[in-house]
Enzyme design. Structure first.
Site, PDB file in Angstrom:
ATOM      1  N   GLN A 196     -15.357  -2.961   6.865  1.00 17.79           N
ATOM      2  CA  GLN A 196     -14.357  -3.086   7.925  1.00 17.79           C
ATOM      3  C   GLN A 196     -14.874  -2.463   9.217  1.00 17.79           C
ATOM      4  OE1 GLN A 196     -11.117  -1.764   4.723  1.00 17.79           O
ATOM      5  NE2 GLN A 196     -10.202  -1.825   6.731  1.00 17.79           N
ATOM      6  N   PHE A 227      -8.558  -3.488   2.531  1.00 17.80           N
ATOM      7  CA  PHE A 227      -7.359  -2.655   2.313  1.00 17.80           C
ATOM      8  C   PHE A 227      -7.593  -1.194   2.661  1.00 17.80           C
ATOM      9  CE2 PHE A 227      -7.119  -6.230  -0.775  1.00 17.80           C
ATOM     10  CZ  PHE A 227      -6.081  -6.905  -0.172  1.00 17.80           C
ATOM     11  N   GLU A 231     -13.209   0.851   5.176  1.00 21.00           N
ATOM     12  CA  GLU A 231     -13.206   1.356   6.553  1.00 21.00           C
ATOM     13  C   GLU A 231     -14.332   2.359   6.716  1.00 21.00           C
ATOM     14  OE1 GLU A 231      -9.426   2.743   8.134  1.00 21.00           O
ATOM     15  OE2 GLU A 231     -10.441   3.934   9.664  1.00 21.00           O
ATOM     16  N   ARG A 309      -1.603  11.070  10.026  1.00 20.99           N
ATOM     17  CA  ARG A 309      -0.616   9.983  10.046  1.00 20.99           C
ATOM     18  C   ARG A 309       0.550  10.287   9.099  1.00 20.99           C
ATOM     19  NH1 ARG A 309       0.090   4.711  12.111  1.00 20.99           N
ATOM     20  NH2 ARG A 309      -1.978   4.503  13.027  1.00 20.99           N
ATOM     21  N   ARG A 341      -4.169   0.955   3.095  1.00 21.68           N
ATOM     22  CA  ARG A 341      -3.007   0.325   3.755  1.00 21.68           C
ATOM     23  C   ARG A 341      -1.838   1.291   3.956  1.00 21.68           C
ATOM     24  NH1 ARG A 341      -1.680  -5.840   1.872  1.00 21.68           N
ATOM     25  NH2 ARG A 341      -0.956  -6.619   3.876  1.00 21.68           N
ATOM     26  N   PHE A 343      -2.330   4.297   5.416  1.00 22.16           N
ATOM     27  CA  PHE A 343      -3.125   5.409   5.938  1.00 22.16           C
ATOM     28  C   PHE A 343      -2.341   6.724   5.969  1.00 22.16           C
ATOM     29  CE2 PHE A 343      -6.038   7.350   9.162  1.00 22.16           C
ATOM     30  CZ  PHE A 343      -7.247   6.950   8.640  1.00 22.16           C
ATOM     31  N   ALA A 508      -5.856   0.149  10.967  1.00 22.66           N
ATOM     32  CA  ALA A 508      -4.672   0.624  11.687  1.00 22.66           C
ATOM     33  C   ALA A 508      -3.759  -0.538  12.106  1.00 22.66           C
ATOM     34  CB  ALA A 508      -5.077   1.472  12.893  1.00 22.66           C
ATOM     35  N   GLU A 712      -0.133  -3.388   7.891  1.00 21.03           N
ATOM     36  CA  GLU A 712       0.235  -2.294   6.983  1.00 21.03           C
ATOM     37  C   GLU A 712       1.740  -2.084   6.781  1.00 21.03           C
ATOM     38  OE1 GLU A 712      -2.387   0.124   9.491  1.00 21.03           O
ATOM     39  OE2 GLU A 712      -2.849   1.196   7.660  1.00 21.03           O
TER      40      GLU A 712
HETATM   41  N1  MTE Z   1      -4.729  -8.362   4.058  1.00 20.33           N
HETATM   42  C1  MTE Z   1      -5.704  -8.885   3.289  1.00 20.33           C
HETATM   43  N2  MTE Z   1      -5.547 -10.127   2.816  1.00 20.33           N
HETATM   44  N3  MTE Z   1      -6.819  -8.182   2.964  1.00 20.33           N
HETATM   45  C2  MTE Z   1      -7.003  -6.888   3.404  1.00 20.33           C
HETATM   46  O1  MTE Z   1      -8.014  -6.262   3.099  1.00 20.33           O
HETATM   47  N4  MTE Z   1      -6.072  -5.015   4.710  1.00 20.33           N
HETATM   48  C3  MTE Z   1      -4.851  -4.374   5.204  1.00 20.33           C
HETATM   49  C4  MTE Z   1      -4.040  -5.368   6.034  1.00 20.33           C
HETATM   50  N5  MTE Z   1      -3.892  -6.614   5.333  1.00 20.33           N
HETATM   51  C5  MTE Z   1      -5.977  -6.306   4.225  1.00 20.33           C
HETATM   52  C6  MTE Z   1      -4.856  -7.109   4.552  1.00 20.33           C
HETATM   53  C7  MTE Z   1      -5.100  -3.200   6.015  1.00 20.33           C
HETATM   54  S1  MTE Z   1      -5.368  -1.733   5.253  1.00 20.33           S
HETATM   55  C8  MTE Z   1      -5.096  -3.252   7.372  1.00 20.33           C
HETATM   56  S2  MTE Z   1      -5.313  -1.858   8.312  1.00 20.33           S
HETATM   57  C9  MTE Z   1      -4.922  -4.498   8.100  1.00 20.33           C
HETATM   58  O2  MTE Z   1      -4.748  -5.614   7.241  1.00 20.33           O
HETATM   59  C10 MTE Z   1      -6.171  -4.724   8.956  1.00 20.33           C
HETATM   60  O3  MTE Z   1      -6.120  -5.910   9.660  1.00 20.33           O
HETATM   61  P1  MTE Z   1      -5.259  -6.090  10.993  1.00 20.33           P
HETATM   62  O4  MTE Z   1      -5.546  -4.887  11.850  1.00 20.33           O
HETATM   63  O5  MTE Z   1      -5.770  -7.343  11.545  1.00 20.33           O
HETATM   64  O6  MTE Z   1      -3.827  -6.143  10.588  1.00 20.33           O
HETATM   65  N1  HPA Z   2      -5.292   4.189  10.983  1.00 17.48           N
HETATM   66  C1  HPA Z   2      -6.222   3.577  10.248  1.00 17.48           C
HETATM   67  N2  HPA Z   2      -7.478   3.921  10.254  1.00 17.48           N
HETATM   68  C2  HPA Z   2      -7.836   4.937  11.026  1.00 17.48           C
HETATM   69  C3  HPA Z   2      -6.912   5.609  11.819  1.00 17.48           C
HETATM   70  C4  HPA Z   2      -5.567   5.211  11.792  1.00 17.48           C
HETATM   71  O1  HPA Z   2      -4.685   5.758  12.472  1.00 17.48           O
HETATM   72  N3  HPA Z   2      -7.572   6.574  12.466  1.00 17.48           N
HETATM   73  C5  HPA Z   2      -8.849   6.493  12.060  1.00 17.48           C
HETATM   74  N4  HPA Z   2      -9.016   5.493  11.201  1.00 17.48           N
HETATM   75 MO1  MOS Z   3      -6.185  -0.064   6.979  1.00 13.79          MO
HETATM   76  S1  MOS Z   3      -5.802   1.505   5.710  1.00 13.79           S
HETATM   77  O1  MOS Z   3      -6.005   0.951   8.414  1.00 13.79           O
HETATM   78  O2  MOS Z   3      -7.845  -0.258   6.771  1.00 13.79           O
END
Ligand code: MTE
Ligand code: HPA
Ligand code: MOS
Length: 757
Positions: A196, A227, A231, A309, A341, A343, A508, A712
């Protein structure tokens, strides 16, 4: 646009197996396979490490230990407390000690068996409170506060306290961790990584190799899920292959098997927490205190940020005048726990909901009554100083109340429970409020690179990583909308550190906002150059309104016969720059870590869920009958994708709260180490009815096209399942001593139904 035209363009390739992942990359001649030799004791001193027999095995090219690292043996992203390969001590089972590089995977695996390590065992701690008592902390403890809880509690009509526990969670991305590295000219290396955070991998690899970042290129096509688990924790796998490729000048590949991945990687941080809640005679929450003991595992990883968080979201969506919350990041001998997800937000909200439930039980009122009464609204000052604006907490609750009046849901359940001796139903409401932005303000920026080719096709690069959340599709929609062209003209390029540098991880929930806004900056730059060309081509005045729609140039609101492709050709002939680099940094946000006050979030996402379940009181088994949600999407850019995110998040949240049980023994060995011992929701575990209604709103200005982040927040609706089940258990056995301890597995339900109370 119809919903059909917004169907995710990548979906067909995903389901037909055409989308490629790291393990699908064509392997170059001479590629070496890398396998990791990891610790089998959770804490110990390495007395002797003998690799001689292993090094002589067939096909083995080299065995790497910490001695072979040319740069720094360090991968800690926030705090430098984690070696890539253990040197003197090991701190968790699964900690990498050595790498085998061999001609084939089988040869590498055979050589692993020949490595000999002798350890002097040291005491193992797996419990965060025990670690805290021993002074084992990963980072400084933090407190956020507002008002004066000590005085406030004295004035409260009712004060309740208790303890709440939430468990870990295995990410179980379908694609395991992994990376493939190729040595390139000028002592450089190119890494294909399932990460990520491409820049995090780049930075870590540069550090480990002792080279500058410009010698490390990281490329990401997409992930089969992250997920949060990729990261930060993708970096070690990137560093393993980069090290081998850099030293041996041969391509190197490392993809752990599922059980290796489960054993070696960290998970959601379990928390053990104490709460105290004070209410006035009208059930208004006057004061709230909580102390969180975060189980961080053996190294800081992202735990200090996750801890923060938790504190931000500790009061969920409630307006509370006096708040004091403290969190300790405790060092245990488990794999370093990490982003998942939400955090830390879910862990904080769970405790708040336990506190409200505890109060409601003892006061003999429904928790929903206390929840509803205390929802925050515009103008409320969060305990971290931000003033709520565009708060939809009450609107979401009320919209759900219209569909299912709380009173009638509860009375129907009571009727059912009276009529059934061996089946009991339970319900719970779960409001959410989740702040959008990295809590670390400096991470909230992004860039994008756009090329319009002379045939009118468009290539888009951003820092966004596609992991199934649909961000590529959203990026294509941004470019298509600004250029007024069809999605088919646009190609989303891989995420690559040489095209888009210094990226924040895709995390995030802010990926589409940050990268989409950077992308729109780039697209608008090109569009404004094109408008000048269009005006002259159409002999229009300098102020004439030009727009781009349906692949045509429009003048003063009317379509002309100048097409997009003709316009691009003219621009090219006139030597106009058809490329642009966009940049975006979230405005308005700031946070002072010393005072714990500021305006850390661009905006908040709200919603409310109702969960109804049925417990089989003979067997302890249960089903989730209904989850019905009113969710604040803002003005969704892609309702299909956003609904998918909601559904997936809810089911993942229910899994965390009910059936997913990460278990370690006292020696720190992972017991739930395969899919036979770790149960995630399958299609049968999905709520029988899962309905999500969009709250009608304008959306937030700082969200991409006012479409609020969605990745999330919905996971936290799953917390409702825990309380619904608990309520059903208590309907059968009102004196049950069942605790606030998630997950609510069938075993816990069964003992809850029949304990002595
Ligand atoms: N959805 C799918 N299908 N696969 C993933 O790995 N990760 C989740 C969420 N939805 C995830 C997901 C997490 S932890 C985050 S932070 C966000 O998607 C990241 O993507 P976004 O910032 O575009 O929402
Ligand atoms: N959310 C998700 N990932 C992160 C953050 C946060 O606030 N800060 C650093 N990594
Ligand atoms: Mo999502 S836990 O911020 O990768």
């Amino acid at each position: 646009m119809t919903t059909h035209s917004l169907a995710n363009i990548e979906a067909a390739a995903h389901v037909s197996g055409k989308s490629t992942y790291v393990d699908d990359l064509p392997v170059m001649e001479g590629t070496l396979w890398v396998k990791v030799f990891d610790a089998r004791v959770a804490h110990g001193h390495i007395r002797r490490l003998d690799i001689t027999a292993a090094a002589q095995m067939d096909g083995v090219v080299k065995i790497f230990t910490h001695h072979d690292i040319p740069g720094e043996n360090q991968i800690g992203g926030i705090i430098p407390d984690e070696p890539l390969l253990a040197a003197e001590e090991v701190h968790f089972q699964g900690q990498p000690i050595a790498l085998v590089a061999a001609e084939t995977e089988e040869q590498a695996a055979a050589a692993l068996e020949k490595i000999v390590v002798e350890m002097d065992p040291l005491p193992v701690i797996t419990d965060p409170r025990e670690a805290f008592r021993n002074g084992q902390l990963l980072s400084a403890s933090r407190t956020f506060s507002k008002g004066d809880t000590a005085t406030a509690f004295a004035s409260c009509a009712h004060v309740f306290e208790g303890q709440a526990e939430s468990g870990g969670q295995e990410h179980l991305y379908l694609e395991t961790q992994g990376a493939y590295a190729v040595p390139t000219e000028h002592d450089s290396v190119r890494i294909f990584s399932s990460t990520q955070g491409p820049t995090a991998v780049q930075r870590t690899v540069a550090r480990v190799l002792g080279v500058s970042m410009n010698r490390v290129e990281v490329d990401v096509a997409r992930l089969g899920g992250g997920f949060g688990g990729k990261e930060d924790q993708a970096s070690s796998w990137g560093a393993f292959v980069a090290l081998v490729a850099y030293v041996l000048k041969r391509p190197a590949k490392c993809i752990p098997h599922r059980m290796e991945d489960m054993r070696m990687t960290g998970k959601r941080n379990p928390y053990s927490s104490d709460f105290r809640i004070g209410l006035d005679a009208d059930f208004r929450i006057v004061a709230y205190e909580a102390t969180f003991y975060q189980n961080g595992g053996a190294a800081a990883d992202l735990s200090p940020a996750i801890l923060e968080r938790t504190l931000f979201h500790a009061a969920n969506s409630y307006a509370i005048p006096h708040v004091q919350v403290t969190a300790h990041s405790c060092k245990t001998n488990l794999p370093p726990n990490t982003a998942f997800r939400g955090f830390g937000g879910p862990q904080g909200k769970f405790v708040m909901e336990a506190a409200i439930d505890c109060a409601a039980r003892q006061l003999g009122v429904p928790a929903a009554l206390i929840q509803e009464k205390n929802l925050l609204s515009d103008g409320y000052e969060f305990h971290y100083g931000q003033i709520a604006a565009g708060a939809e907490a009450r609107n979401c609750w009320q919209a759900l109340e219209k569909k299912h009046p709380c009173k009638s849901v509860l009375s129907e359940i009571e009727t059912f429970n009276t009529a059934h001796r061996w089946k009991k139903k339970g319900a719970a409401w779960m409001p959410i409020c989740f702040g959008i932005s990295f809590t670390n303000t400096m991470m909230n920026h992004a860039r994008a690179l756009v090329h319009v080719y002379s045939d009118g096709s468009v290539g888009v690069s951003t820092g966004a990583v596609e992991m199934g959340q649909g961000v590529n599709m959203k990026m294509m929609q941004v470019a298509a909308r600004i250029f007024g062209i069809s999605l088919q003209r646009i190609k989303l390029e891989t995420t690559n550190t040489t095209r888009v540098a210094n990226t924040s991880p895709s995390a995030a929930s802010a990926t589409a906002d940050l990268n989409g806004k950077a992308l729109s900056d780039a697209c608008f730059q090109i569009r404004s150059r094109l408008e000048t060309i269009a005006r002259s081509a159409l002999n229009a005045s300098e102020n004439a309104a030009i727009s781009l729609q349906d692949e045509q140039v429009w003048l003063e609101g009317k379509a002309t016969d100048l097409s997009w492709t003709a316009l691009i050709q003219q621009a090219f002939v006139q030597r106009v720059n058809l490329s642009a680099k966009g940049h975006y940094a979230t405005p308005q946000i700031h946070f002072d870590k010393t005072t714990g006050k500021g305006h850390p979030f661009a905006y908040h996402v709200y919603g409310t869920a109702l969960t109804v379940c049925t417990v089989d009181c003979l067997r302890g088994t249960y089903s989730i009958d209904l989850v019905e949600v009113v969710h604040d999407y803002g003005n969704s850019i892609n309702p299909g994708i956003d609904q998918g995110q909601c559904e997936g998040g809810i089911v993942q949240g229910i899994g965390w709260m009910t059936m997913e049980e990460v278990a370690y023994n006292a020696d720190g060995r992972l017991l739930s180490n395969a899919l036979s011992t770790y149960k995630i929701p399958d299609v049968y575990a999905v709520p029988q009815t899962l309905l999500i209604h969009a709250l009608e709103t304008e959306g937030a200005e700082l969200a991409i096209f006012k479409s609020k982040a969605v990745g999330e927040p919905p996971l936290m609706y799953g917390i409702g399942a825990f309380f619904a089940l608990r309520n059903a258990v208590l309907a059968f056995h009102p004196q049950s001593s069942i605790t606030y301890s998630a997950p609510m597995t069938p075993e816990k339900v069964l003992t809850g139904l029949y304990n002595k109370g």
